[in-house]
Write an enzyme that holds these catalytic residues in place. Structure first.
Site, short mmCIF file in Angstrom:
data_model
loop_
_atom_site.label_atom_id
_atom_site.label_comp_id
_atom_site.label_asym_id
_atom_site.label_seq_id
_atom_site.Cartn_x
_atom_site.Cartn_y
_atom_site.Cartn_z
CE1 TYR A 53 27.19 23.92 12.29
CE2 TYR A 53 27.05 25.05 14.37
CZ TYR A 53 28.06 24.69 13.74
OH TYR A 53 29.09 25.24 13.31
CB SER A 234 38.36 23.08 15.27
OG SER A 234 38.28 22.12 15.47
CG LEU A 236 40.03 22.49 23.46
CD1 LEU A 236 39.01 22.38 24.09
CD2 LEU A 236 41.45 23.17 24.64
#
Length: 346
Positions: A53, A234, A236
């Site tokens: 990330y 994930s 949404l």
């Protein structure tokens, strides 16, 4: 906040966890610290990150997310009250995911990845260390159509598990988990752990949402009988289930507006399903995003629902979903939509 004890561990994770993959790309360090402060103030104790990330991964920003969290931990303290989870990436899937030369899930790579994560996070240990995706070629990240591969895996699951066990014995990690894994992979890890007296995986972090309920097909049963709880991400569907992208909308600074790679939930069927879910939420006087998050949270195989937000206001709205309990009647209406759009996005 509610907390769940993860079976086969001493971990008690908050029902809502904080996902951090936007820290360092869409979110500045000040944004990240504000989100961390607020989430913890609301009882969140699970903070999930990864060596890769922020996303989309770029050499210029790789590791920045962990650095932001590490600086926050150093300034705020209270490390022992938190559950910090990170991940080691699998073999490069494309040109932008290469972090180490000849990237594999072997002893050297796992050791090097873990040590680098600990340094960036400014901590001596991780509560949960996860394999970000498998070494072998298999369906994940929205793939369909299983591709038969006659080649033997370059690195076996046993080798990966033994490497993780060594890190655990060294006191650098407390528990191990997997991510973007299949039912076969989870069961195989468990069988190897039992056969060779190695640590068992305690969590699986996979996507799960109203648009992607594939976890229910095989992995939910594994969760039920083996106690490997889902850390759902994930939830949404890249923000799609909030309804903000309906009718071709491209809101400023939103992930799908900024980055063309996030198309997994942008197909025609996903759009139709989303419109139906949003309309249902509106009929019941609910925020569509909060309804979608409540649906995930209420599944018995879910240990924690990971929230990702690009603004503090968005995070507050998502955390407030904890106050919503969907009735049996509303769940039936959600399932009726699901029957029409059973698999709108993988």
């Amino acid at each position: 906040m509610h907390y769940h004890r993860i079976p086969h561990s001493s971990l008690e994770v908050s029902a809502l966890g904080l996902g951090t993959m936007t820290f360092g790309e869409q979110n500045s360090e000040a944004d990240a610290q504000a989100q961390l402060d607020y989430a913890v103030s609301q009882g969140v104790n699970l903070i999930d990150t990864a060596e890769m990330y922020p996303v989309p991964p770029r050499p210029e920003t790789q590791g920045q997310t962990e650095r932001f969290i590490g600086n926050w931990l150093a300034q705020r303290g209270g490390r022992e009250k938190l559950i910090i989870a990170s991940k080691v990436i699998g073999p490069a899937r494309n040109n932008d995911s290469e972090i180490r030369p000849n990237q594999k899930l072997d002893r050297k790579n796992i050791r090097d990845a873990l040590d680098a994560s600990l340094k960036r996070l400014q901590t001596d240990y991780l509560d949960l260390y996860q394999v970000h995706w498998p070494q072998r070629s298999t369906n994940c990240f929205g793939q369909l159509g299983y591709r038969w591969d006659d080649k033997a895996p370059e690195i076996t699951l046993l080798e990966t598990l033994e490497a993780l066990a060594e890190c655990q014995r060294a006191g650098k990690i407390r528990y191990i988990g997997v991510s973007n894994e299949t039912a076969w992979g989870v069961m195989r890890y468990l069988a190897l752990a039992e056969k060779h007296d190695l640590p068992r995986i305690v969590t699986v972090q996979n996507p799960y949402s109203l648009l992607n309920r594939s976890f229910e097909v095989g992995l939910a049963e594994v969760s039920r009988y083996e106690g490997v709880m889902l850390l759902a991400y994930s939830c949404l569907a890249f923000g799609v289930l909030s309804g903000k992208y309906l009718h071709g909308a491209q809101p400023a600074k939103a992930r799908n507006t900024l980055f063309s790679r996030f198309t997994r939930y942008s197909g025609e069927q996903a759009g139709k399903a989303t419109a139906a879910y949003v309309a249902l939420a509106q009929r019941h006087g609910l925020d569509p995003a909060q309804m979608a998050l409540a649906f995930v949270r209420q599944q018995r195989f879910v240990g924690s629902t990971l929230l990702g937000a690009t603004s503090l206001e968005q995070l507050k709205i998502n955390l407030d979903s904890l106050d919503i309990t969907l009735s049996d009647e509303l769940l039936a209406e959600l399932n009726a939509i699901h029957q029409v759009y059973t698999y709108p996005a993988p």
